[in-house]
Enzyme design. Structure first.
Site, PDB file in Angstrom:
ATOM      1  N   HIS A   1      31.862  36.344  54.348  1.00 27.01           N
ATOM      2  CA  HIS A   1      30.598  36.770  53.597  1.00 27.01           C
ATOM      3  C   HIS A   1      29.895  35.215  53.784  1.00 27.01           C
ATOM      4  O   HIS A   1      30.593  34.195  53.721  1.00 27.01           O
ATOM      5  CB  HIS A   1      31.160  36.946  52.048  1.00 27.01           C
ATOM      6  CG  HIS A   1      32.118  36.021  51.461  1.00 27.01           C
ATOM      7  ND1 HIS A   1      33.410  36.394  51.747  1.00 27.01           N
ATOM      8  CD2 HIS A   1      32.167  34.955  50.526  1.00 27.01           C
ATOM      9  CE1 HIS A   1      34.052  35.226  50.949  1.00 27.01           C
ATOM     10  NE2 HIS A   1      33.289  34.760  50.435  1.00 27.01           N
TER      11      HIS A   1
ATOM     12  N   HIS B   1      27.520  32.774  51.137  1.00 25.41           N
ATOM     13  CA  HIS B   1      26.821  32.469  49.933  1.00 25.41           C
ATOM     14  C   HIS B   1      25.280  32.439  50.032  1.00 25.41           C
ATOM     15  O   HIS B   1      25.188  31.506  50.930  1.00 25.41           O
ATOM     16  CB  HIS B   1      27.441  31.674  49.057  1.00 25.41           C
ATOM     17  CG  HIS B   1      28.986  31.966  48.795  1.00 25.41           C
ATOM     18  ND1 HIS B   1      29.437  32.289  47.750  1.00 25.41           N
ATOM     19  CD2 HIS B   1      30.039  31.535  49.753  1.00 25.41           C
ATOM     20  CE1 HIS B   1      30.599  32.462  47.605  1.00 25.41           C
ATOM     21  NE2 HIS B   1      31.259  32.046  48.752  1.00 25.41           N
TER      22      HIS B   1
ATOM     23  N   ASP C   1      27.019  37.975  43.427  1.00 24.00           N
ATOM     24  CA  ASP C   1      28.130  37.231  43.173  1.00 24.00           C
ATOM     25  C   ASP C   1      28.469  37.408  41.549  1.00 24.00           C
ATOM     26  O   ASP C   1      27.554  36.973  40.928  1.00 24.00           O
ATOM     27  CB  ASP C   1      28.169  35.815  43.810  1.00 24.00           C
ATOM     28  CG  ASP C   1      29.480  35.158  43.741  1.00 24.00           C
ATOM     29  OD1 ASP C   1      30.373  35.047  42.717  1.00 24.00           O
ATOM     30  OD2 ASP C   1      30.049  34.676  44.664  1.00 24.00           O
TER      31      ASP C   1
ATOM     32  N   VAL D   1      38.045  35.132  48.945  1.00 24.99           N
ATOM     33  CA  VAL D   1      37.967  36.514  49.421  1.00 24.99           C
ATOM     34  C   VAL D   1      37.934  36.729  50.990  1.00 24.99           C
ATOM     35  O   VAL D   1      36.997  36.131  51.319  1.00 24.99           O
ATOM     36  CB  VAL D   1      36.867  37.213  48.628  1.00 24.99           C
ATOM     37  CG1 VAL D   1      36.803  38.736  49.090  1.00 24.99           C
ATOM     38  CG2 VAL D   1      36.797  37.119  47.089  1.00 24.99           C
TER      39      VAL D   1
HETATM   40  P1  DGP Z   1      34.714  32.596  48.864  1.00 22.64           P
HETATM   41  O1  DGP Z   1      35.431  31.328  47.829  1.00 22.64           O
HETATM   42  O2  DGP Z   1      33.596  31.916  49.545  1.00 22.64           O
HETATM   43  O3  DGP Z   1      35.785  33.408  49.193  1.00 22.64           O
HETATM   44  O4  DGP Z   1      33.978  33.277  47.505  1.00 22.64           O
HETATM   45  C1  DGP Z   1      34.268  34.419  46.875  1.00 22.64           C
HETATM   46  C2  DGP Z   1      32.936  34.756  46.028  1.00 22.64           C
HETATM   47  O5  DGP Z   1      33.332  36.272  45.590  1.00 22.64           O
HETATM   48  C3  DGP Z   1      33.136  33.872  44.694  1.00 22.64           C
HETATM   49  O6  DGP Z   1      31.973  33.320  44.482  1.00 22.64           O
HETATM   50  C4  DGP Z   1      33.458  34.822  43.448  1.00 22.64           C
HETATM   51  C5  DGP Z   1      32.865  36.298  44.279  1.00 22.64           C
HETATM   52  N1  DGP Z   1      33.649  37.531  43.544  1.00 22.64           N
HETATM   53  C6  DGP Z   1      34.840  37.623  43.456  1.00 22.64           C
HETATM   54  N2  DGP Z   1      35.479  38.729  43.224  1.00 22.64           N
HETATM   55  C7  DGP Z   1      34.142  39.330  43.091  1.00 22.64           C
HETATM   56  C8  DGP Z   1      33.735  40.911  42.615  1.00 22.64           C
HETATM   57  O7  DGP Z   1      34.571  41.513  42.387  1.00 22.64           O
HETATM   58  N3  DGP Z   1      32.703  41.034  42.651  1.00 22.64           N
HETATM   59  C9  DGP Z   1      31.597  40.189  43.141  1.00 22.64           C
HETATM   60  N4  DGP Z   1      30.157  40.859  43.416  1.00 22.64           N
HETATM   61  N5  DGP Z   1      31.907  38.996  43.601  1.00 22.64           N
HETATM   62  C10 DGP Z   1      33.093  38.718  43.448  1.00 22.64           C
END
Ligand code: DGP
Length: 144
Positions: free
Chosen positions: A105, A107, A36, A101
């Site tokens: 997914h 975490h 993340d 997003v």
């Molecule tokens: P959620 O709120 O559960 O949809 O969390 C989305 C997560 O994704 C958040 O912890 C930050 C992470 N995130 C956002 N943009 C990117 C990205 O471009 N790359 C990666 N690796 N993580 C990202």
């Protein structure tokens, strides 16, 4: 309210297609796991299915066993990689449920007694070299 359709232009869809980079730690035919970029703690990993799904609400149940098995694999690996005291697994559905997003997914976050999580999607991007060092440790734990 009906669930919006899966939108393949989401950021994790782009990672899956190799259109933007990620620090990957694990890949199978069905699943990808990567760091993340806004970790809530050191070693914060995201585990996603390759099959399109907006979140748990529209996911094909057929895709879930492989996904949950990978979540378990990564939970064990991050605990070992960081010698953690525990592991937190979180999953959010729709904006009201905390999701930002819209590709399903989980975490997976190593936890240490007395250390609180940083805020969810707190906007703090981690340095690429730090993410790379986390990813190295997790890959080593998976290999060991
Ligand atoms: P959620 O709120 O559960 O949809 O969390 C989305 C997560 O994704 C958040 O912890 C930050 C992470 N995130 C956002 N943009 C990117 C990205 O471009 N790359 C990666 N690796 N993580 C990202």
């Amino acid at each position: 309210m009906p669930l919006p359709a899966y939108d393949p232009s989401n950021i994790f869809g782009k990672i899956l297609r190799g259109e933007i980079p990620a620090h990957s730690v694990y890949e199978s035919a069905d699943v990808l796991a990567f760091m993340d970029v806004m970790p809530q703690g050191q070693g914060h990993v995201l585990v996603i299915p390759k099959a399109p799904a907006r979140n748990l609400l529209d996911a094909d149940p057929v895709a879930l066993p492989a996904l949950v098995a990978a979540v378990q694999k990564l939970a064990v690996a991050v605990k070992k990689a960081f010698d953690a005291d525990g592991v937190t697994v979180m999953q959010f559905n729709e904006t009201a449920g905390g999701q930002s997003v819209f590709h399903l997914h989980f975490h997976v976050i190593p936890r240490f007694m007395g250390t609180p999580l940083k805020p969810h999607s707190g906007g703090q991007m981690e340095k690429p070299e730090v993410l790379a060092s986390y990813a190295d440790k997790i890959r080593a734990a998976l290999a060991g």
